[in-house]
Design an enzyme around this catalytic site. Structure first.
Site, PDB file in Angstrom:
ATOM      1  N   CYS A 104       0.600  -1.498   0.149  1.00  0.00           N
ATOM      2  CA  CYS A 104       0.052  -0.076   0.036  1.00  0.00           C
ATOM      3  C   CYS A 104       1.071   1.621   0.274  1.00  0.00           C
ATOM      4  O   CYS A 104       1.927   1.587   0.946  1.00  0.00           O
ATOM      5  CB  CYS A 104      -1.038   0.121   1.024  1.00  0.00           C
ATOM      6  N   GLU A 105       0.871   2.155  -0.489  1.00  0.00           N
ATOM      7  CA  GLU A 105       1.094   3.284  -0.655  1.00  0.00           C
ATOM      8  C   GLU A 105       1.437   3.856   0.620  1.00  0.00           C
ATOM      9  O   GLU A 105       1.802   5.250   0.762  1.00  0.00           O
ATOM     10  CB  GLU A 105       0.857   3.902  -2.197  1.00  0.00           C
ATOM     11  N   HIS A 106       0.176   4.069   1.532  1.00  0.00           N
ATOM     12  CA  HIS A 106      -0.205   4.631   2.425  1.00  0.00           C
ATOM     13  C   HIS A 106       0.756   4.323   3.395  1.00  0.00           C
ATOM     14  O   HIS A 106       1.704   4.613   4.538  1.00  0.00           O
ATOM     15  CB  HIS A 106      -1.531   4.745   2.679  1.00  0.00           C
ATOM     16  N   HIS A 107       1.232   2.729   4.384  1.00  0.00           N
ATOM     17  CA  HIS A 107       2.263   3.006   4.452  1.00  0.00           C
ATOM     18  C   HIS A 107       2.893   1.848   4.625  1.00  0.00           C
ATOM     19  O   HIS A 107       4.674   1.552   5.364  1.00  0.00           O
ATOM     20  CB  HIS A 107       0.989   1.965   5.938  1.00  0.00           C
ATOM     21  N   CYS A 153      -1.864  -3.760   6.719  1.00  0.00           N
ATOM     22  CA  CYS A 153      -1.721  -1.971   7.363  1.00  0.00           C
ATOM     23  C   CYS A 153      -2.990  -1.908   8.305  1.00  0.00           C
ATOM     24  O   CYS A 153      -2.989  -1.291   9.687  1.00  0.00           O
ATOM     25  CB  CYS A 153      -1.473  -1.004   6.796  1.00  0.00           C
ATOM     26  N   GLN A 173      -5.378  -0.582  -3.882  1.00  0.00           N
ATOM     27  CA  GLN A 173      -6.729  -1.571  -4.391  1.00  0.00           C
ATOM     28  C   GLN A 173      -6.878  -1.411  -5.538  1.00  0.00           C
ATOM     29  O   GLN A 173      -7.193  -1.403  -7.043  1.00  0.00           O
ATOM     30  CB  GLN A 173      -7.392  -2.025  -3.173  1.00  0.00           C
ATOM     31  N   HIS A 202      -5.529  -6.578   3.328  1.00  0.00           N
ATOM     32  CA  HIS A 202      -4.651  -5.315   4.361  1.00  0.00           C
ATOM     33  C   HIS A 202      -3.724  -5.297   5.229  1.00  0.00           C
ATOM     34  O   HIS A 202      -4.409  -5.284   6.372  1.00  0.00           O
ATOM     35  CB  HIS A 202      -5.437  -4.225   3.635  1.00  0.00           C
TER      36      HIS A 202
HETATM   37 ZN   LIG Z   1      -1.479   1.213   3.820  1.00  0.00          ZN
END
Ligand SMILES: [Zn+2]
Length: 213
Positions: free
Chosen positions: A104-107, A175, A145, A173
């Site tokens: 994931c690009e956030h975490h 995260c 996603q 996910h």
């Molecule tokens: Zn994430």
């Protein structure tokens, strides 16, 4: 688990030029990348010189090369170089349960799951291994996603020009799983349906039936 059509991806697709932008930056050297990992280890409260951690920055940087190998792949060229022209086959082609490993690009934490792809060829077909490879080229990047789902569908549409294409991804996910007990077993399902997969009720139903367990 049902299909949540609210998550169907319709617009806001990143353009290929948005992806290409990342290529214009200077790529840090391997030693700069290793120094950054060392900083994160210290930030976490560890001693990066401790015996067990000595080789970790180098290992993490190597692992990043694998996790993000997709930036070196050209998805359009991948399909474009390998499709076959054939008028002989015009039934729906479905490839189920393609293993999916992304981050994931956030975490920058893994997204693990599977992808299902279907298309109605219009003269151009491609080997099954190439569809799996297409998934990999987009998955081995920092992703969300929904974007991953539409990038796969859009590329098939652009290169093979089928009468329709459908992509469904179901994934966990990490995260989310690591943070909330109530979400530990949840899966996120996204779909992108184009052409007849969007417009024709029967085609859509047939595809979704085939990819359901
Ligand atoms: Zn994430």
């Amino acid at each position: 688990m049902g299909f949540n059509m609210d998550t169907a991806v319709a617009g806001n697709r990143p353009t290929s030029s948005a992806l290409a932008n990342s290529g214009k930056r200077r790529r840090p050297s391997q030693s700069e990348a290793e120094a950054a990992v060392r900083t994160l280890i210290e930030w976490a409260g560890e001693d990066p010189d401790r015996e067990g951690l000595k080789g970790t920055p180098e290992r993490v940087v190597r692992a990043y090369e694998e996790f993000f190998a997709g930036y070196n792949g050209d998805p359009v060229a991948l399909l474009g170089a390998t499709f076959e022209e054939t008028a002989a086959y015009d039934e729906m082609i479905v490839l189920r349960d393609i293993r999916l490993e992304s981050d994931c690009e956030h975490h920058i934490v893994p997204i693990l799951g599977k992808a299902h792809i279907g298309y109605l060829p219009s003269g151009r077909v491609v080997g099954i291994s190439k569809l799996a490879r297409l998934v990999e080229v987009f998955a081995k990047r920092m992703q969300i996603q929904e974007t991953l789902t539409s990038q796969i569908a859009d590329t098939i549409q652009e290169v093979l020009k089928p009468r329709g294409v459908g992509v469904v991804i179901e994934a966990s996910h990490l995260c989310m799983m690591m943070r909330g007990v109530e979400k530990q077993n949840s899966k996120t399902v996204t779909s992108c349906l184009l052409g007849l997969f969007r417009k024709d009720e029967r085609t859509r139903a047939e595809f979704l039936q085939l990819v359901r367990d």
